[in-house]
Design an enzyme around this catalytic site. Structure first.
Site, mmCIF file in Angstrom:
data_model
loop_
_atom_site.group_PDB
_atom_site.id
_atom_site.type_symbol
_atom_site.label_atom_id
_atom_site.label_comp_id
_atom_site.label_asym_id
_atom_site.label_seq_id
_atom_site.Cartn_x
_atom_site.Cartn_y
_atom_site.Cartn_z
ATOM 1 C CE1 TYR A 129 -3.402 -2.779 5.786
ATOM 2 C CE2 TYR A 129 -3.266 -0.346 5.195
ATOM 3 C CZ TYR A 129 -3.256 -1.699 4.815
ATOM 4 O OH TYR A 129 -3.203 -1.942 3.332
ATOM 5 C CE LYS B 148 0.089 -4.322 3.096
ATOM 6 N NZ LYS B 148 -0.347 -5.954 2.701
ATOM 7 C CB THR C 29 -0.813 0.048 1.208
ATOM 8 O OG1 THR C 29 -1.798 1.108 1.438
ATOM 9 C CG2 THR C 29 -0.165 -0.332 2.523
ATOM 10 C CG ASP C 30 -1.114 4.815 -1.279
ATOM 11 O OD1 ASP C 30 -1.667 4.131 -0.180
ATOM 12 O OD2 ASP C 30 -1.793 5.797 -1.739
ATOM 13 C CD GLU C 31 -3.297 3.492 4.541
ATOM 14 O OE1 GLU C 31 -3.142 3.429 5.574
ATOM 15 O OE2 GLU C 31 -4.407 3.282 4.065
HETATM 16 P P1 NAD Z 1 -9.617 -7.596 2.310
HETATM 17 O O1 NAD Z 1 -9.704 -7.069 3.771
HETATM 18 O O2 NAD Z 1 -10.752 -7.042 1.679
HETATM 19 O O3 NAD Z 1 -9.456 -8.981 2.065
HETATM 20 C C1 NAD Z 1 -8.275 -9.417 2.759
HETATM 21 C C2 NAD Z 1 -8.363 -11.236 2.784
HETATM 22 O O4 NAD Z 1 -7.307 -11.736 3.107
HETATM 23 C C3 NAD Z 1 -9.736 -11.658 3.216
HETATM 24 O O5 NAD Z 1 -10.311 -12.496 2.302
HETATM 25 C C4 NAD Z 1 -9.313 -12.364 4.610
HETATM 26 O O6 NAD Z 1 -10.118 -13.583 4.754
HETATM 27 C C5 NAD Z 1 -7.833 -12.848 4.049
HETATM 28 N N1 NAD Z 1 -7.170 -12.992 5.175
HETATM 29 C C6 NAD Z 1 -6.745 -12.167 6.315
HETATM 30 N N2 NAD Z 1 -5.958 -12.754 7.323
HETATM 31 C C7 NAD Z 1 -5.528 -13.831 6.576
HETATM 32 C C8 NAD Z 1 -4.695 -14.792 7.015
HETATM 33 N N3 NAD Z 1 -4.097 -14.947 8.277
HETATM 34 N N4 NAD Z 1 -4.455 -16.204 6.407
HETATM 35 C C9 NAD Z 1 -5.124 -16.096 5.252
HETATM 36 N N5 NAD Z 1 -6.005 -15.266 4.764
HETATM 37 C C10 NAD Z 1 -6.389 -14.134 5.466
HETATM 38 O O7 NAD Z 1 -8.409 -6.649 1.707
HETATM 39 P P2 NAD Z 1 -8.130 -6.034 0.413
HETATM 40 O O8 NAD Z 1 -8.657 -4.553 0.489
HETATM 41 O O9 NAD Z 1 -8.597 -6.730 -0.721
HETATM 42 O O10 NAD Z 1 -6.601 -5.981 0.271
HETATM 43 C C11 NAD Z 1 -5.741 -6.783 -0.314
HETATM 44 C C12 NAD Z 1 -4.201 -6.640 -0.281
HETATM 45 O O11 NAD Z 1 -4.208 -5.333 -0.898
HETATM 46 C C13 NAD Z 1 -3.855 -6.229 1.212
HETATM 47 O O12 NAD Z 1 -2.535 -6.698 1.245
HETATM 48 C C14 NAD Z 1 -3.950 -4.805 1.475
HETATM 49 O O13 NAD Z 1 -2.755 -4.120 2.320
HETATM 50 C C15 NAD Z 1 -3.684 -4.377 -0.154
HETATM 51 N N6 NAD Z 1 -3.996 -2.941 -0.531
HETATM 52 C C16 NAD Z 1 -5.284 -2.712 -0.314
HETATM 53 C C17 NAD Z 1 -5.867 -1.524 -0.881
HETATM 54 C C18 NAD Z 1 -7.090 -0.904 -0.835
HETATM 55 O O14 NAD Z 1 -7.505 0.155 -1.139
HETATM 56 N N7 NAD Z 1 -8.075 -1.824 -0.340
HETATM 57 C C19 NAD Z 1 -4.898 -0.390 -1.658
HETATM 58 C C20 NAD Z 1 -3.546 -0.700 -1.605
HETATM 59 C C21 NAD Z 1 -3.093 -2.081 -1.128
HETATM 60 O O1 DAU Z 2 -4.242 3.895 0.547
HETATM 61 C C1 DAU Z 2 -4.346 2.409 0.348
HETATM 62 C C2 DAU Z 2 -5.086 2.027 1.610
HETATM 63 O O2 DAU Z 2 -6.347 2.471 1.332
HETATM 64 C C3 DAU Z 2 -5.093 0.514 1.758
HETATM 65 O O3 DAU Z 2 -3.806 0.247 2.052
HETATM 66 C C4 DAU Z 2 -6.079 0.224 2.870
HETATM 67 O O4 DAU Z 2 -6.020 -1.103 2.939
HETATM 68 C C5 DAU Z 2 -7.653 0.618 2.690
HETATM 69 O O5 DAU Z 2 -8.494 0.449 3.529
HETATM 70 C C6 DAU Z 2 -7.366 2.175 2.159
HETATM 71 O O6 DAU Z 2 -7.171 2.917 3.525
HETATM 72 P P1 DAU Z 2 -8.129 4.188 3.891
HETATM 73 O O7 DAU Z 2 -7.919 4.323 5.258
HETATM 74 O O8 DAU Z 2 -7.681 5.334 3.231
HETATM 75 O O9 DAU Z 2 -9.498 3.645 3.492
HETATM 76 P P2 DAU Z 2 -10.885 3.770 4.100
HETATM 77 O O10 DAU Z 2 -11.945 3.261 3.203
HETATM 78 O O11 DAU Z 2 -10.991 3.316 5.558
HETATM 79 O O12 DAU Z 2 -11.150 5.606 4.255
HETATM 80 C C7 DAU Z 2 -11.157 6.303 3.064
HETATM 81 C C8 DAU Z 2 -11.062 7.828 3.386
HETATM 82 O O13 DAU Z 2 -12.344 7.896 3.894
HETATM 83 C C9 DAU Z 2 -10.448 8.047 4.842
HETATM 84 O O14 DAU Z 2 -9.832 9.432 4.636
HETATM 85 C C10 DAU Z 2 -11.238 7.878 6.094
HETATM 86 C C11 DAU Z 2 -12.822 8.388 5.482
HETATM 87 N N1 DAU Z 2 -13.770 7.807 5.781
HETATM 88 C C12 DAU Z 2 -13.562 6.427 5.976
HETATM 89 C C13 DAU Z 2 -15.029 5.765 6.608
HETATM 90 C C14 DAU Z 2 -15.112 4.190 6.653
HETATM 91 C C15 DAU Z 2 -14.848 8.495 6.254
HETATM 92 O O15 DAU Z 2 -14.772 9.640 6.057
HETATM 93 N N2 DAU Z 2 -15.885 7.803 6.534
HETATM 94 C C16 DAU Z 2 -15.988 6.506 6.868
HETATM 95 O O16 DAU Z 2 -17.311 6.058 7.030
#
Ligand code: NAD
Ligand code: DAU
Length: 331
Positions: free
Chosen positions: A144, A148, A118-120
């Protein structure tokens, strides 16, 4: 190919895309089916893949699965910042210990490994700073993002010290189908379907750099096939928007007034702005996003949640109860 976390949001979209576009690839999914995993997200491809219910930190299980594949794509993680603030331990266990377990297995069996991150890990930006690049210093803010960052460091060390054939990608915020209703965009869409006002943290001036999940996953494939070993690639689609604007675009999709939302308790340590400079990915691997227009991608996503209530409905009430229990209040 072994895909970890394939029942989660990005992993399930990756598996569906892979089955549709690369019929010669045999996919095994390893997923623990935590609260965030959903077997139903793999229903469209259930007959075409193998599904293993298990934990990435289970060394013997992982070693056995890795011994039979050519590549591992590692999506599995605890992924939600708010949860990491409430209870950090599962993030340390899955994101760090789980990644260790996979690295030891790919090292032993000399298997190609792609690490999804992630970019975070880079922390946040002021409004005037240029976007993150592959050489930006790590500076994570939340449990988190710290876990990562730790997992990324393990990958870099295993590549340099043990010659593991790994690539890494750090992507910005994804949106699209099959995203858990705890996350910002699906939470507001499903609130509006239920006639509940969207919930904006604080003033809503934080900026996120949105990318459609399919564009992220096409980039992962480009890196897997043509990326350089040991290299990190940043993935982003120039989709910067502040949260207030996103809420108002969602409200417009429901024909609601732009002021029809509530400000709620802000997230502690809330990162102000993320932005990605994806020049390396674009120039070296020729990747570009297909969803250049966030508004069109958002309209598709709203339509998906309207059409797939049976997918998200079982998770909605518990998710909102958890936000209330964590102390979220209307301001
Ligand atoms: P998600 O929470 O939707 O899915 C995570 C999955 O991992 C789930 O199916 C869960 O059951 C599985 N999991 C959790 N713990 C586990 C374990 N110990 N063993 C096996 N499986 C396990 O997450 P996502 O949003 O799909 O993110 C996927 C990946 O992409 C993560 O590594 C996250 O850091 C990265 N990422 C997410 C975003 C985003 O915007 N969602 C952006 C950049 C990177
Ligand atoms: O940047 C990549 C990341 O993006 C991933 O690594 C994470 O897994 C993914 O969850 C996401 O992180 P954020 O914290 O940015 O996403 P989230 O959807 O939780 O929130 C997006 C923005 O919206 C953040 O600034 C918080 C705000 N927010 C979130 C929720 C759930 C609200 O204002 N209201 C809400 O109800």
């Amino acid at each position: 190919m072994l895909v970890t976390g394939g029942a989660g949001f990005i992993g399930a979209n990756f598996v569906q895309q892979t089955v549709a576009t690369r019929p010669d690839v045999q996919v095994t999914v390893l997923d623990a089916l935590t609260y965030a995993g959903n077997r139903a997200s793999l229903d469209p491809v259930a007959e075409r893949i193998e599904f293993v219910h298990g934990d990435i930190a289970d060394l013997d299980l992982v070693d056995n699965l890795v011994s039979g594949v050519d590549a591992v794509v590692h999506f599995a993680a605890e992924s939600h910042n708010d949860n990491s603030l409430a209870e950090p331990w599962p993030f340390v266990q899955t994101n760090i210990v789980g990644t260790y377990s996979l690295l030891q297995a790919v090292r032993r069996h000399n298997v190609r490994y792609h690490h999804v991150s992630t970019d975070e890990v880079y922390g946040d930006l002021t409004p005037d700073e240029p976007g993150f690049t592959e050489s930006t210093a790590y500076n994570p803010s939340s449990p988190y993002s710290a876990t990562k960052a730790g997992s990324d460091m393990l990958v870099r060390a295993w590549t340099r010290s043990f010659g593991v054939r790994a690539t890494l990608s750090n992507c910005s915020n994804n949106y699209g189908p099959y995203q858990h209703v705890e996350k910002f965009i699906p939470r507001q869409i499903t609130n509006l379907i239920d006639g509940v006002r969207p919930r904006l943290y604080g003033a809503g001036h934080q900026v996120r750099d949105w990318i459609h999940v399919d564009d992220h996953n096409r980039a992962v494939w480009d890196i897997l096939e043509r990326g350089r070993t040991g290299q990190t690639y940043l993935i982003g689609a120039q989709g910067e928007l502040d949260n207030l604007t996103v809420v108002q675009l969602i409200l417009r999709a429901f024909d609601r007034e732009p002021t029809d939302f509530d400000h709620v308790t802000d997230r502690p340590g809330h990162d102000q702005r993320y932005a990605i400079d994806a020049s390396l990915l674009r120039e070296e691997l020729g990747w570009s996003p297909r969803y250049a227009d966030f508004r069109a991608g958002l309209a598709d996503t709203v339509a998906w949640y309207r059409d797939n209530e049976n997918w998200w409905r079982p998770k909605k009430a518990d998710t909102e109860r958890a936000y209330a229990a964590a102390g979220e209040k209307t301001l």
